[in-house]
Design a protein around this motif. Structure first.
Motif, PDB file in Angstrom:
ATOM      1  N   ARG A 164      57.843  11.580  15.631  1.00 33.26           N
ATOM      2  CA  ARG A 164      59.076  12.026  16.180  1.00 33.26           C
ATOM      3  C   ARG A 164      59.391  11.630  17.581  1.00 33.26           C
ATOM      4  N   PHE A 165      58.221  11.814  18.242  1.00 33.94           N
ATOM      5  CA  PHE A 165      58.584  11.505  19.869  1.00 33.94           C
ATOM      6  C   PHE A 165      57.603  10.306  20.135  1.00 33.94           C
ATOM      7  N   SER A 166      58.084   9.752  21.180  1.00 38.92           N
ATOM      8  CA  SER A 166      57.673   8.522  21.634  1.00 38.92           C
ATOM      9  C   SER A 166      57.786   8.395  23.113  1.00 38.92           C
ATOM     10  N   ILE A 167      56.380   8.073  23.945  1.00 46.16           N
ATOM     11  CA  ILE A 167      56.380   8.344  25.301  1.00 46.16           C
ATOM     12  C   ILE A 167      56.410   6.738  25.657  1.00 46.16           C
ATOM     13  N   SER A 168      56.794   6.523  26.854  1.00 43.42           N
ATOM     14  CA  SER A 168      56.776   5.219  27.539  1.00 43.42           C
ATOM     15  C   SER A 168      56.988   5.124  28.805  1.00 43.42           C
ATOM     16  N   ARG A 169      56.992   4.007  29.578  1.00 43.15           N
ATOM     17  CA  ARG A 169      57.016   4.043  31.119  1.00 43.15           C
ATOM     18  C   ARG A 169      57.514   2.470  31.379  1.00 43.15           C
ATOM     19  N   ASP A 170      58.067   2.815  32.545  1.00 41.66           N
ATOM     20  CA  ASP A 170      58.599   1.764  33.380  1.00 41.66           C
ATOM     21  C   ASP A 170      57.696   1.639  34.897  1.00 41.66           C
ATOM     22  N   SER A 171      56.398   0.909  34.660  1.00 42.75           N
ATOM     23  CA  SER A 171      55.482   0.982  35.787  1.00 42.75           C
ATOM     24  C   SER A 171      56.094   0.442  37.218  1.00 42.75           C
ATOM     25  N   ALA A 172      57.064  -0.471  37.058  1.00 44.45           N
ATOM     26  CA  ALA A 172      57.632  -0.825  38.543  1.00 44.45           C
ATOM     27  C   ALA A 172      58.385   0.138  38.935  1.00 44.45           C
TER      28      ALA A 172
END
Length: 121
Positions: A66-74
């Motif tokens: 149900r949940f999704s973690i993501s990132r923008d390293s910049a």
């Protein structure tokens, strides 16, 4: 010093979606991992999701699928996409980061101020 600023909480109906954001800023040399924790009324704080520097992720069982973690390293920013929200997801959600600070030795732990997520009809 490092600051974590969260945004994106609010009130949503069961089955709805929200996206939380957490932007880290300051004297960041590198980020080991960034996490989302939550604390529901009367319950202990729990780790909801983690994303590491290489990009691996982990989730607590109750949010898998149900949940999704993501990132923008910049941008040193982490996101938590929350779908199919349930009333039991109601909590204050906190961003947490383990950081190597420019000019210092060792790892430092930082917390955001928290953002309220309420799932209710």
């Amino acid at each position: 010093q490092v600051q974590l600023v969260e945004s994106g909480g609010g009130l949503v109906q069961p089955g709805g979606s929200l996206r939380l954001s957490c932007a880290a800023s300051g004297s960041i040399f590198s980020i080991n991992h960034m996490d989302w924790y939550r604390r529901a009324p009367g319950k202990p704080r729990e780790l909801v999701a983690r994303i590491t520097s290489p990009g691996s992720t982990e989730y607590t069982d109750s949010v898998k699928g149900r949940f999704s973690i993501s990132r923008d390293s910049a941008k040193n920013t982490v996101y938590l996409r929350m779908n199919s929200l349930k009333p039991e997801d109601t909590a204050v959600y906190y961003c947490h980061a383990v950081v190597q600070v420019t000019g210092r030795v060792g790892d430092y732990v930082y917390w955001g101020q928290g953002t309220q997520v309420t799932v209710s009809s």
